[in-house]
Design an enzyme around this catalytic site. Structure first.
Site, short mmCIF file in Angstrom:
data_model
loop_
_atom_site.label_atom_id
_atom_site.label_comp_id
_atom_site.label_asym_id
_atom_site.label_seq_id
_atom_site.Cartn_x
_atom_site.Cartn_y
_atom_site.Cartn_z
CD GLU A 281 -3.23 0.25 2.01
OE1 GLU A 281 -2.94 -0.32 3.08
OE2 GLU A 281 -4.54 0.71 2.15
CG HIS A 302 7.58 -29.78 0.23
ND1 HIS A 302 8.56 -30.66 -0.14
CD2 HIS A 302 8.19 -29.16 1.43
CE1 HIS A 302 9.40 -30.68 0.65
NE2 HIS A 302 9.27 -30.01 1.41
CE LYS A 416 -11.66 1.95 1.54
NZ LYS A 416 -11.15 2.94 2.14
O1 PA5 Z 1 -3.29 1.67 5.94
C1 PA5 Z 1 -4.42 2.15 5.68
O2 PA5 Z 1 -4.78 3.24 5.92
C2 PA5 Z 1 -5.33 1.12 5.45
O3 PA5 Z 1 -5.06 -0.07 4.97
C3 PA5 Z 1 -6.49 1.20 6.48
O4 PA5 Z 1 -5.74 0.69 7.72
C4 PA5 Z 1 -7.80 0.00 6.25
O5 PA5 Z 1 -8.39 0.57 5.01
C5 PA5 Z 1 -8.83 0.47 7.24
O6 PA5 Z 1 -9.19 1.55 7.53
P1 PA5 Z 1 -9.86 2.21 8.68
O7 PA5 Z 1 -9.15 2.10 9.86
O8 PA5 Z 1 -10.06 3.74 8.52
O9 PA5 Z 1 -11.01 1.49 9.05
#
Ligand code: PA5
Length: 426
Positions: A281, A302, A416
């Protein structure tokens, strides 16, 4: 502090090897908080802020949760659950919930699978439990729906007022739907700091409350993380975060576009999931980025072993080693030697694993897969803190070397938007 061994990568480096000048510049803008996304660099001093801030109330709430029943249901997704799950599996065991006398920890809100939600409801069945819902934004659909399910289970079991005392909310300190909801209901609240993004938040209440409820010594984790962050602030090619970040970026430029993170300890599985989110990410944007994948050795030798040895030569391998094992286990002697393995009788499994790991390293090097080895001292609170701080620091430096903002995730918003539009029938 973790150690990085690049001897298995040096033959594959291009352009004279890792670019430490680029690592120095990346570290300079990170530490000076002048790079892209610098509003989200609060994780750099998060351990100190936790020690001086919420840590005590987290420990107290965890004791409450442990007194309140047999289980904690953690509702969250992405950075709001992977770190806690990784810590519990590594520091306790992947079979934590089956261990007698432990506070069981279950996870909800990371899928929309009716089967998995119903299975979890069945597992919770007659158990007394509490809920920790975690969402920084407070508006992520999967945990928000998961929380509806969790809350209705609690209310059916305990009634609305008693249920309230079993709900712990971790979210933004000032804003968001979950924040306002929790305030209105009077739930006990913990904070995801404004300047810490989800995937960098494991050392905040996000990770620490579930970890403490599972019996992990979170004060020891934070104490070790303070030392680790201070050691990693050194601006030098001796800094293991520089070494790893600069090496993987060099290998990427040389055509190694996939990094597989491997460990010989099955309890590391969710650490690898956490690592994949952290790097994937943070780095995968603007059409570039190393694809983070993971394997579990020996099991995957394996299955994926063939591809690693002999598939397209686009792989680099990072092996996480934990010094020693917590327990001993010897190969039993077998009368008559029916399987012809008595030459190993009496040998420690750990020593056999070490030999297997060396053999794998040699084979993969011969097969053209560069190897980086990251060694942590032990499978304990300090070892966990060291790995978390090291990977976070290396990730931010590596992303800055490649020229991307490590702290945003614009790509995640795309699905989203579509999903909410379709759910609302627009
Ligand atoms: O690193 C990030 O910001 C994302 O992966 C969030 O952790 C994830 O989308 C969850 O978001 P939230 O804590 O706002 O529900």
């Amino acid at each position: 502090m973790v150690k990085v061994d690049l001897s298995g990568a040096s033959d594959f480096f291009i352009e004279g090897g890792p670019d430490y000048a680029a690592a120095a510049e990346a570290h300079r803008i990170l530490a000076g908080r002048t790079g892209a996304g610098s509003d989200f660099t609060g994780w750099l001093d998060l351990p100190k802020r936790m020690r001086d801030g919420e840590l005590k109330s987290i420990v107290a709430a965890a004791q409450n949760i442990r007194r309140q029943g047999q289980a904690l249901l953690v509702v969250g997704t992405g950075g709001s659950y992977l770190g806690a799950r990784a810590a519990i599996e590594l520091l306790r065991t992947p079979s934590h919930n089956q261990m007698p006398g432990e506070t069981e920890v279950y996870f909800l809100g990371n899928s929309l699978s009716p089967d998995s939600i119903n299975e979890l409801c069945t597992v919770l069945g007659d158990k007394d439990f509490s809920v920790n819902v975690i969402s920084k934004s407070g508006g992520t659909l999967e945990p928000a729906l998961g929380f509806r399910v969790a809350k209705s289970l609690l209310e059916r079991k305990y009634g609305r007022n008693t249920a309230k005392k079993r709900i712990y909310v971790t979210t933004d300190a000032n804003k968001g739907t979950l924040h306002d909801y929790a305030l209105g209901e009077g739930y006990e609240m913990f904070t995801v700091p404004d300047d810490v993004g989800g995937r960098f938040s494991v050392l905040s209440a996000v990770g620490l409350l579930p970890m403490a409820a599972a019996g992990i010594d979170v004060e020891a984790v934070i104490a070790a993380a303070i030392d680790e962050m201070s050691a990693l602030s050194v601006q030098s090619p001796e800094n293991p975060a520089w070494q790893y970040a600069a090496a993987r970026q060099n290998l990427y430029r040389g055509g190694k576009s996939i990094e597989i993170l491997a460990c010989y300890e099955p309890a590391f599985r969710f650490m690898a999931e956490w690592w994949k989110q952290l790097f994937g990410e943070s780095e995968g944007k603007n059409g570039i980025g190393i694809y983070p994948a993971s394997v579990e050795f020996n099991a995957d030798l394996h299955s994926m072993g063939q591809y690693i040895q002999d598939g397209p030569r686009t792989l680099m391998e990072t092996v996480v080693r934990l010094r020693g094992a917590r327990t001993k286990c010897q190969v039993p002697f077998e009368m008559g030697d029916p399987d012809k393995l008595n030459y190993l009788a009496g040998k420690e499994f750990f020593d056999i694993q070490e030999i297997a790991a060396n053999a794998v390293r040699q084979a993969h090097l011969t097969g053209g897969v560069p190897n980086m080895t990251v060694t942590a001292e032990a499978r304990d609170e300090a070892g966990f803190a060291a790995l978390v701080c090291f990977f976070e620091m290396a990730c931010a430096i590596s992303a800055y070397i490649s020229g991307v903002n490590p702290f945003n995730q614009p790509g995640v918003e795309e699905y989203k938007k579509n999903m909410f539009r379709q759910l609302k029938g627009e």
